[in-house]
Design a protein around this motif. Structure first.
Motif, PDB file in Angstrom:
ATOM      1  N   UNK A   1       0.825  -1.207   0.000  1.00 20.41           N
ATOM      2  CA  UNK A   1       0.000   0.000   0.000  1.00 20.41           C
ATOM      3  C   UNK A   1       0.860   1.258   0.000  1.00 20.41           C
ATOM      4  N   UNK A   2       2.079   1.154   0.528  1.00 16.22           N
ATOM      5  CA  UNK A   2       2.952   2.324   0.633  1.00 16.22           C
ATOM      6  C   UNK A   2       3.720   2.607  -0.657  1.00 16.22           C
ATOM      7  N   UNK A   3       3.853   1.611  -1.522  1.00 22.03           N
ATOM      8  CA  UNK A   3       4.604   1.774  -2.764  1.00 22.03           C
ATOM      9  C   UNK A   3       3.619   1.967  -3.902  1.00 22.03           C
ATOM     10  N   UNK A   4       3.809   3.022  -4.649  1.00 19.94           N
ATOM     11  CA  UNK A   4       2.907   3.336  -5.753  1.00 19.94           C
ATOM     12  C   UNK A   4       3.187   2.442  -6.964  1.00 19.94           C
ATOM     13  N   UNK A   5       2.160   2.179  -7.711  1.00 18.56           N
ATOM     14  CA  UNK A   5       2.242   1.503  -9.007  1.00 18.56           C
ATOM     15  C   UNK A   5       2.712   0.052  -8.943  1.00 18.56           C
ATOM     16  N   UNK A   6       2.462  -0.644  -7.851  1.00 16.56           N
ATOM     17  CA  UNK A   6       2.825  -2.058  -7.821  1.00 16.56           C
ATOM     18  C   UNK A   6       1.863  -2.810  -8.738  1.00 16.56           C
ATOM     19  N   UNK A   7       2.418  -3.634  -9.590  1.00 15.61           N
ATOM     20  CA  UNK A   7       1.630  -4.466 -10.484  1.00 15.61           C
ATOM     21  C   UNK A   7       1.253  -5.732  -9.714  1.00 15.61           C
ATOM     22  N   UNK A   8      -0.044  -5.943  -9.440  1.00 23.66           N
ATOM     23  CA  UNK A   8      -0.455  -7.106  -8.635  1.00 23.66           C
ATOM     24  C   UNK A   8       0.013  -8.432  -9.225  1.00 23.66           C
ATOM     25  N   UNK A   9       0.044  -8.548 -10.532  1.00 24.26           N
ATOM     26  CA  UNK A   9       0.493  -9.783 -11.167  1.00 24.26           C
ATOM     27  C   UNK A   9       1.972 -10.029 -10.886  1.00 24.26           C
ATOM     28  N   UNK A  10       2.784  -8.985 -10.947  1.00 21.03           N
ATOM     29  CA  UNK A  10       4.213  -9.135 -10.647  1.00 21.03           C
ATOM     30  C   UNK A  10       4.417  -9.567  -9.200  1.00 21.03           C
ATOM     31  N   UNK A  11       3.624  -9.018  -8.285  1.00 25.28           N
ATOM     32  CA  UNK A  11       3.733  -9.392  -6.874  1.00 25.28           C
ATOM     33  C   UNK A  11       3.404 -10.872  -6.675  1.00 25.28           C
ATOM     34  N   UNK A  12       2.377 -11.351  -7.369  1.00 25.95           N
ATOM     35  CA  UNK A  12       1.996 -12.759  -7.233  1.00 25.95           C
ATOM     36  C   UNK A  12       3.032 -13.695  -7.831  1.00 25.95           C
ATOM     37  N   UNK A  13       3.704 -13.255  -8.892  1.00 22.47           N
ATOM     38  CA  UNK A  13       4.683 -14.102  -9.569  1.00 22.47           C
ATOM     39  C   UNK A  13       6.058 -14.105  -8.900  1.00 22.47           C
ATOM     40  N   UNK A  14       6.350 -13.072  -8.119  1.00 20.58           N
ATOM     41  CA  UNK A  14       7.696 -12.907  -7.562  1.00 20.58           C
ATOM     42  C   UNK A  14       8.212 -14.124  -6.785  1.00 20.58           C
ATOM     43  N   UNK A  15       7.476 -14.667  -5.823  1.00 20.98           N
ATOM     44  CA  UNK A  15       8.038 -15.818  -5.083  1.00 20.98           C
ATOM     45  C   UNK A  15       8.423 -16.977  -6.006  1.00 20.98           C
ATOM     46  N   UNK A  16       7.552 -17.337  -6.922  1.00 26.26           N
ATOM     47  CA  UNK A  16       7.839 -18.441  -7.836  1.00 26.26           C
ATOM     48  C   UNK A  16       9.054 -18.176  -8.703  1.00 26.26           C
ATOM     49  N   UNK A  17       9.203 -16.932  -9.162  1.00 23.44           N
ATOM     50  CA  UNK A  17      10.355 -16.579  -9.991  1.00 23.44           C
ATOM     51  C   UNK A  17      11.650 -16.651  -9.194  1.00 23.44           C
ATOM     52  N   UNK A  18      11.543 -16.539  -7.877  1.00 21.28           N
ATOM     53  CA  UNK A  18      12.722 -16.660  -7.004  1.00 21.28           C
ATOM     54  C   UNK A  18      12.872 -18.075  -6.450  1.00 21.28           C
ATOM     55  N   UNK A  19      12.019 -18.999  -6.889  1.00 24.53           N
ATOM     56  CA  UNK A  19      12.108 -20.384  -6.431  1.00 24.53           C
ATOM     57  C   UNK A  19      11.607 -20.591  -5.016  1.00 24.53           C
TER      58      UNK A  19
ATOM     59  N   UNK B   1      -1.700 -16.385  -1.448  1.00 27.27           N
ATOM     60  CA  UNK B   1      -1.628 -15.460  -2.568  1.00 27.27           C
ATOM     61  C   UNK B   1      -1.129 -14.105  -2.072  1.00 27.27           C
ATOM     62  N   UNK B   2      -0.144 -13.553  -2.739  1.00 28.12           N
ATOM     63  CA  UNK B   2       0.350 -12.232  -2.374  1.00 28.12           C
ATOM     64  C   UNK B   2      -0.546 -11.220  -3.074  1.00 28.12           C
ATOM     65  N   UNK B   3      -1.375 -10.588  -2.276  1.00 27.64           N
ATOM     66  CA  UNK B   3      -2.345  -9.626  -2.794  1.00 27.64           C
ATOM     67  C   UNK B   3      -2.797  -8.725  -1.658  1.00 27.64           C
ATOM     68  N   UNK B   4      -3.164  -7.513  -2.007  1.00 28.61           N
ATOM     69  CA  UNK B   4      -3.693  -6.600  -0.977  1.00 28.61           C
ATOM     70  C   UNK B   4      -5.058  -7.071  -0.483  1.00 28.61           C
ATOM     71  N   UNK B   5      -5.671  -8.009  -1.208  1.00 25.74           N
ATOM     72  CA  UNK B   5      -6.988  -8.512  -0.783  1.00 25.74           C
ATOM     73  C   UNK B   5      -6.883  -9.814   0.028  1.00 25.74           C
TER      74      UNK B   5
END
Length: 115
Positions: A80-98, A104-108
């Protein structure tokens, strides 16, 4: 007066969550681990090793239900503090880092439902 009482309740809850995690995690530490990821979270592209190291550190520190819930709430606050976060990128990040994160990583995301 009501706002002051609400603020006190929030601080007390966060202190209780911190105590339940064994004091191992703080929102500041979690946020600091994600600073190298901000570019990816906003715009996509390449993910740095420092970013993935931070994601792995967060996952390794959140090994109990209270710690996972605490981490989830911190992630939501940071998002919420960082502007313009792409929700899809946030959800994909853990998997891309193994890293496997059991929610689910989401504000909801309802952090109270995490086990």
């Amino acid at each position: 007066m009501v706002n002051m009482k609400l603020a006190c309740v929030v601080v007390m809850c966060m202190a209780m969550l911190y105590a339940q995690t064994g004091g191992a995690l703080t929102c500041g530490q979690i946020s600091n681990n994600l600073v190298p990821c901000v570019g990816y979270l906003q715009y996509g592209g390449l993910i740095s090793k420092r970013c993935c190291d931070g994601v792995k550190s967060i996952a390794n520190d959140a090994t109990t239900t209270p710690a996972r819930r605490f981490t989830c709430n911190c992630l939501k606050s940071a998002a919420a503090a960082v502007k313009k976060i792409n929700p899809n990128n946030a959800q994909l990040l853990p998997g891309k880092c193994g890293v496997n994160i059991p929610y689910k990583i989401s504000t909801s995301t309802n952090c109270a439902s995490i086990k």
